[in-house]
Design a protein around this motif. Structure first.
Motif, short mmCIF file in Angstrom:
data_model
loop_
_atom_site.label_atom_id
_atom_site.label_comp_id
_atom_site.label_asym_id
_atom_site.label_seq_id
_atom_site.Cartn_x
_atom_site.Cartn_y
_atom_site.Cartn_z
N ASP A 14 0.81 -1.20 0.00
CA ASP A 14 0.00 0.00 0.00
C ASP A 14 0.85 1.26 0.00
OD1 ASP A 14 -2.18 -1.65 -0.03
OD2 ASP A 14 -2.60 -1.46 2.11
N ARG A 15 1.99 1.23 0.67
CA ARG A 15 2.89 2.39 0.67
C ARG A 15 3.41 2.66 -0.74
NH1 ARG A 15 7.82 1.04 3.38
NH2 ARG A 15 6.40 -0.08 4.73
N ARG A 16 3.70 1.64 -1.46
CA ARG A 16 4.17 1.80 -2.84
C ARG A 16 3.06 2.35 -3.74
NH1 ARG A 16 4.99 -3.29 -4.09
NH2 ARG A 16 3.07 -3.44 -5.25
N ARG A 17 1.85 1.90 -3.52
CA ARG A 17 0.73 2.35 -4.37
C ARG A 17 0.35 3.80 -4.09
NH1 ARG A 17 -3.25 -2.95 -4.19
NH2 ARG A 17 -1.90 -4.27 -5.44
N THR A 18 0.41 4.23 -2.84
CA THR A 18 0.00 5.60 -2.54
C THR A 18 1.03 6.62 -2.98
OG1 THR A 18 0.92 5.47 -0.32
CG2 THR A 18 -1.41 4.94 -0.56
N ALA A 19 2.27 6.22 -3.16
CA ALA A 19 3.30 7.17 -3.59
C ALA A 19 2.98 7.72 -4.97
CB ALA A 19 4.67 6.51 -3.58
N LYS A 20 2.38 6.93 -5.83
CA LYS A 20 2.07 7.36 -7.19
C LYS A 20 0.78 8.15 -7.26
CE LYS A 20 4.16 3.19 -8.94
NZ LYS A 20 3.87 1.87 -9.39
N SER A 21 -0.14 7.91 -6.32
CA SER A 21 -1.45 8.52 -6.42
C SER A 21 -1.59 9.82 -5.64
CB SER A 21 -2.51 7.54 -5.93
OG SER A 21 -2.33 7.28 -4.56
#
Length: 59
Positions: A14-21
Protein backbone atom coordinates in the motif's frame (compact mmCIF):
# COMPACT_ATOMS: atom_id res chain seq x y z
CA UNK A 1 10.43 -16.63 -14.82
CA UNK A 2 11.34 -14.96 -11.50
CA UNK A 3 9.18 -15.78 -8.50
CA UNK A 4 9.12 -13.71 -5.28
CA UNK A 5 10.84 -15.43 -2.38
CA UNK A 6 8.57 -13.86 0.26
CA UNK A 7 5.06 -12.44 0.30
CA UNK A 8 4.90 -8.64 0.08
CA UNK A 9 3.20 -7.28 3.19
CA UNK A 10 0.05 -5.18 2.87
CA UNK A 11 1.80 -2.18 4.41
CA UNK A 12 4.68 -2.30 1.92
CA UNK A 13 2.31 -2.87 -1.00
CA UNK A 14 0.00 0.00 0.00
CA UNK A 15 2.89 2.39 0.67
CA UNK A 16 4.17 1.80 -2.84
CA UNK A 17 0.73 2.35 -4.37
CA UNK A 18 0.00 5.60 -2.54
CA UNK A 19 3.30 7.17 -3.59
CA UNK A 20 2.07 7.36 -7.19
CA UNK A 21 -1.45 8.52 -6.42
CA UNK A 22 -0.56 11.59 -4.35
CA UNK A 23 -2.02 14.74 -5.83
CA UNK A 24 -0.19 18.05 -5.80
CA UNK A 25 -1.96 21.33 -5.11
CA UNK A 26 -1.74 23.65 -8.12
CA UNK A 27 0.49 26.67 -7.61
CA UNK A 28 -1.49 29.92 -7.47
CA UNK A 29 -0.36 33.53 -7.56
CA UNK A 30 -2.13 36.78 -6.79
CA UNK A 31 -3.47 38.75 -9.75
CA UNK A 32 -1.81 42.19 -9.76
CA UNK A 33 -5.03 43.87 -10.97
CA UNK A 34 -7.81 42.43 -8.78
CA UNK A 35 -5.72 40.50 -6.18
CA UNK A 36 -7.66 37.27 -6.74
CA UNK A 37 -5.77 33.93 -6.81
CA UNK A 38 -5.05 32.66 -10.34
CA UNK A 39 -2.87 30.10 -12.07
CA UNK A 40 0.43 31.47 -13.37
CA UNK A 41 0.75 32.28 -17.10
CA UNK A 42 -3.02 32.30 -17.57
CA UNK A 43 -5.69 34.96 -17.97
CA UNK A 44 -7.32 35.96 -14.68
CA UNK A 45 -10.88 34.67 -14.61
CA UNK A 46 -12.08 37.43 -12.31
CA UNK A 47 -10.89 40.52 -14.22
CA UNK A 48 -9.73 39.22 -17.64
CA UNK A 49 -6.23 40.74 -17.46
CA UNK A 50 -3.00 39.05 -18.53
CA UNK A 51 0.44 40.68 -18.40
CA UNK A 52 -1.07 44.07 -17.56
CA UNK A 53 -3.44 44.13 -20.54
CA UNK A 54 -7.14 43.34 -20.75
CA UNK A 55 -7.35 40.22 -22.91
CA UNK A 56 -11.01 39.35 -22.46
CA UNK A 57 -14.02 41.14 -21.07
CA UNK A 58 -15.58 39.69 -17.94
CA UNK A 59 -19.21 40.43 -17.21
Amino acid sequence: MAVPKRKTSKARRDRRRTAKSRLTVPNTIECPQCHEPKLPHRVCGACGFYNGKEVMSVE
